[in-house]
Write a protein that holds these residues in place. Structure first.
Motif, PDB file in Angstrom:
ATOM      1  N   THR A   1      47.286  31.723  87.030  1.00 26.34           N
ATOM      2  CA  THR A   1      45.855  31.450  87.182  1.00 26.34           C
ATOM      3  C   THR A   1      45.073  32.089  86.039  1.00 26.34           C
ATOM      4  O   THR A   1      44.027  31.588  85.646  1.00 26.34           O
ATOM      5  N   PHE A   2      45.592  33.184  85.525  1.00 26.95           N
ATOM      6  CA  PHE A   2      45.006  33.855  84.361  1.00 26.95           C
ATOM      7  C   PHE A   2      46.151  34.117  83.397  1.00 26.95           C
ATOM      8  O   PHE A   2      47.234  34.548  83.800  1.00 26.95           O
ATOM      9  N   LEU A   3      45.937  33.839  82.121  1.00 22.63           N
ATOM     10  CA  LEU A   3      46.985  34.089  81.127  1.00 22.63           C
ATOM     11  C   LEU A   3      46.346  34.508  79.810  1.00 22.63           C
ATOM     12  O   LEU A   3      45.563  33.767  79.209  1.00 22.63           O
ATOM     13  N   LYS A   4      46.677  35.711  79.393  1.00 24.46           N
ATOM     14  CA  LYS A   4      46.262  36.227  78.082  1.00 24.46           C
ATOM     15  C   LYS A   4      47.534  36.381  77.248  1.00 24.46           C
ATOM     16  O   LYS A   4      48.536  36.915  77.721  1.00 24.46           O
ATOM     17  N   VAL A   5      47.505  35.885  76.013  1.00 27.70           N
ATOM     18  CA  VAL A   5      48.644  36.050  75.124  1.00 27.70           C
ATOM     19  C   VAL A   5      48.294  37.044  74.026  1.00 27.70           C
ATOM     20  O   VAL A   5      47.154  37.095  73.557  1.00 27.70           O
ATOM     21  N   VAL A   6      49.283  37.835  73.667  1.00 30.05           N
ATOM     22  CA  VAL A   6      49.169  38.784  72.562  1.00 30.05           C
ATOM     23  C   VAL A   6      50.307  38.460  71.607  1.00 30.05           C
ATOM     24  O   VAL A   6      51.471  38.391  72.003  1.00 30.05           O
ATOM     25  N   PHE A   7      49.948  38.269  70.350  1.00 27.22           N
ATOM     26  CA  PHE A   7      50.871  37.800  69.323  1.00 27.22           C
ATOM     27  C   PHE A   7      50.860  38.824  68.190  1.00 27.22           C
ATOM     28  O   PHE A   7      49.814  39.075  67.599  1.00 27.22           O
ATOM     29  N   ASN A   8      52.012  39.442  67.929  1.00 28.84           N
ATOM     30  CA  ASN A   8      52.137  40.403  66.833  1.00 28.84           C
ATOM     31  C   ASN A   8      53.220  39.932  65.871  1.00 28.84           C
ATOM     32  O   ASN A   8      54.309  39.535  66.306  1.00 28.84           O
ATOM     33  N   VAL A   9      52.933  40.003  64.581  1.00 25.09           N
ATOM     34  CA  VAL A   9      53.898  39.618  63.550  1.00 25.09           C
ATOM     35  C   VAL A   9      54.114  40.802  62.621  1.00 25.09           C
ATOM     36  O   VAL A   9      53.154  41.399  62.125  1.00 25.09           O
ATOM     37  N   TRP A  10      55.384  41.122  62.397  1.00 26.95           N
ATOM     38  CA  TRP A  10      55.772  42.155  61.431  1.00 26.95           C
ATOM     39  C   TRP A  10      56.559  41.485  60.325  1.00 26.95           C
ATOM     40  O   TRP A  10      57.416  40.641  60.568  1.00 26.95           O
ATOM     41  N   TYR A  11      56.232  41.845  59.081  1.00 24.87           N
ATOM     42  CA  TYR A  11      56.964  41.373  57.908  1.00 24.87           C
ATOM     43  C   TYR A  11      57.561  42.593  57.225  1.00 24.87           C
ATOM     44  O   TYR A  11      56.817  43.499  56.825  1.00 24.87           O
TER      45      TYR A  11
ATOM     46  N   PRO B   1      56.373  34.425  52.377  1.00 28.28           N
ATOM     47  CA  PRO B   1      57.304  34.967  51.388  1.00 28.28           C
ATOM     48  C   PRO B   1      58.694  35.142  52.004  1.00 28.28           C
ATOM     49  O   PRO B   1      58.824  35.330  53.215  1.00 28.28           O
ATOM     50  N   LYS B   2      59.677  35.093  51.173  1.00 30.20           N
ATOM     51  CA  LYS B   2      61.055  35.302  51.595  1.00 30.20           C
ATOM     52  C   LYS B   2      61.165  36.669  52.267  1.00 30.20           C
ATOM     53  O   LYS B   2      60.574  37.645  51.815  1.00 30.20           O
ATOM     54  N   GLY B   3      61.914  36.731  53.370  1.00 34.07           N
ATOM     55  CA  GLY B   3      62.111  38.007  54.051  1.00 34.07           C
ATOM     56  C   GLY B   3      62.292  37.860  55.542  1.00 34.07           C
ATOM     57  O   GLY B   3      62.422  36.761  56.069  1.00 34.07           O
ATOM     58  N   ASN B   4      62.287  39.001  56.230  1.00 29.68           N
ATOM     59  CA  ASN B   4      62.513  39.069  57.666  1.00 29.68           C
ATOM     60  C   ASN B   4      61.208  39.306  58.408  1.00 29.68           C
ATOM     61  O   ASN B   4      60.452  40.211  58.061  1.00 29.68           O
TER      62      ASN B   4
ATOM     63  N   ASP C   1      61.319  31.634  49.096  1.00 21.85           N
ATOM     64  CA  ASP C   1      59.862  31.595  49.054  1.00 21.85           C
ATOM     65  C   ASP C   1      59.385  30.153  49.194  1.00 21.85           C
ATOM     66  O   ASP C   1      59.983  29.237  48.638  1.00 21.85           O
ATOM     67  N   SER C   2      58.300  29.966  49.949  1.00 19.79           N
ATOM     68  CA  SER C   2      57.788  28.622  50.198  1.00 19.79           C
ATOM     69  C   SER C   2      56.644  28.258  49.243  1.00 19.79           C
ATOM     70  O   SER C   2      55.951  27.286  49.450  1.00 19.79           O
TER      71      SER C   2
END
Length: 155
Positions: free
Chosen positions: A66-76, A121-124, A153-154
């Protein structure tokens, strides 16, 4: 119209491949120790010359949505490069099909991921996607830990 859905019962802690190609590899695990009925795919499996990824999600939630909050974290390469929060379901005039899903009910949806416009960029990359059923981010509904390896690399 005929549709074919694959429901996959994932074992906690086991990495599942989402896609692999000559320029990209994406896999994911669940953050918690519970098993899930969950299927997610994305096409094309490439970051070269693509503007939008097409995603499909099939999921059987373990609680009502009924309620949904998303949290999105990206580490490079170990550095947090993106932290984003968004309330997807508030209980009133929700635009996403997952909103209002009941515990144990199969929900299926398709959507675009426009982040593929970014030149990676290329990487993990490590990507944590968390879903919460409360404003204070205490009640976790879903947590996924994605690993994305960009092989060239793109740009």
């Amino acid at each position: 119209m005929f549709g074919l859905f694959f429901f996959i019962f994932f074992t906690p802690g086991v990495s599942e491949f989402l896609c692999t190609s000559s320029d990209l590899e994406i896999s994911y695990t669940f953050c918690d120790s519970a098993a899930h009925v969950f299927m997610f795919n994305v096409t094309p499996c490439s970051i070269v010359n693509k503007t939008v990824w097409k995603a499909n999600l099939t999921w059987i939630p373990r609680s009502d949505i009924t309620f949904l909050k998303v949290v999105f974290n990206v580490w490079y390469e170990g550095i947090n490069v993106l932290h984003w929060k968004e309330t997807l379901c508030s209980g009133a005039d929700d635009e996403y099909s997952v909103c209002g899903a009941l515990k144990g009910e199969t929900t299926a949806t398709a959507f675009d991921i426009k982040g593929s416009r970014i030149k990676f960029p290329k990487g993990n990359y490590n990507i944590i996607l968390q879903g919460f059923s409360d404003h204070f981010e205490n009640d976790v509904v879903m947590c996924l830990n994605f690993t994305m390896i960009v092989k060239q690399d793109s740009f």
